[in-house]
Design a protein around this motif. Structure first.
Motif: not given
Length: 275
Positions: A80-96
């Protein structure tokens, strides 16, 4: 997948491609391609910007923990056009949401540290091939590699402070300070501004910048001479370089990254939760 490293022409005298060893694999979040002594690992969730989630961490660990000594160059790239846009914020919020104490974030943080350490300590020479944006965890994955080439349009950013989080993922901070220097690191972490490819080159975040259509040729230019070197000499030299670099960090507190991330995230979650 990107253009394969090294020529597929059997008459090419410089070619180290083994046509009888096409070990291609498709995992949930990665694609891997083995061509002789070169293993290409591609982040392969382009529709989501190759965000790093638990599945990607597990896939990366499954690949990186298999330290086949016949792999002499490992290329980390992305679809794709980007290497990596960071961590998965939705999964992060789900953990919390599932555990406000942050235990899920601790578990994920330990995996992140293991992945970055595996890239750094892998017996093969690791090369990051970066296009587009490398954000947060993507920045950390690239920095964990021995050699890093980026497209002239690539950018790097650490947005954690804007999200209410510490810069504590995968042991990124001590690596950054060691590679770049504390003063520069303070400036772009505290401001959260992106680094252009040329700035990244000047700070040694990248060691080479080329047009995007020349990325494969740049990786190939590094890989070819490495594959002609004595494998034991390369492995020992890489180990020595890692050891000497680690010694300049004095006390590396990044082992606390998972605890720091979990503690701060839990506190922020608590502050934002209606009582």
């Amino acid at each position: 997948m990107n253009t394969p490293l090294l020529s597929d022409d059997p008459h090419d005298p410089d070619d180290l491609h083994d046509p009888d060893d096409p070990d291609d694999r498709i995992l949930k979040t990665l694609r891997t391609r083995r061509r002789g002594p070169v293993l290409t690992v591609e982040l392969n969730v382009p529709e989501r910007g190759n965000v790093v989630d638990e599945a990607m961490l597990d896939d990366l660990l499954s690949v990186l923990d298999d330290q086949d000594p016949s792999v002499r160059v490992l290329v980390l790239t992305a679809a794709g056009q980007d290497f990596c846009l960071g961590g998965d914020r939705e999964e992060f919020a789900g953990h919390l949401a599932q555990d406000p104490t942050g235990n899920g974030i601790r578990v994920s943080g330990v995996k992140a540290r293991r992945v970055c350490d595996a890239l750094t300590s892998h017996p093969a020479v690791t090369i990051a091939r970066v296009q587009g944006r490398a954000v947060g965890a993507g920045f950390a994955l690239a920095l964990a590699c021995d050699l890093r080439v980026g497209a002239d349009t690539a950018t790097f950013r650490l947005p954690e402070l804007a999200l209410g989080l510490p810069t504590a993922w995968g042991g990124l901070l001590p690596r950054l300070i060691s590679e770049v220097g504390a003063a520069s690191v303070r400036e772009f972490i505290l401001t959260g501004r992106p680094l252009t490819a040329q700035e990244a080159l000047g700070l040694s975040v990248l060691q080479r910048v080329v047009p995007e259509d020349a990325l494969d040729a740049a990786v190939d230019k590094w890989a070819r001479p490495l594959l002609r070197r004595s494998p034991p000499a390369v492995r020992v030299t890489k180990t020595l370089l890692n050891s000497l670099t680690a010694s300049t960090r004095l006390a590396d507190a990044s082992v606390l990254d998972p605890e720091l991330m979990a503690a701060v995230a839990s506190e922020v979650h608590h502050m934002r939760t209606p009582r």
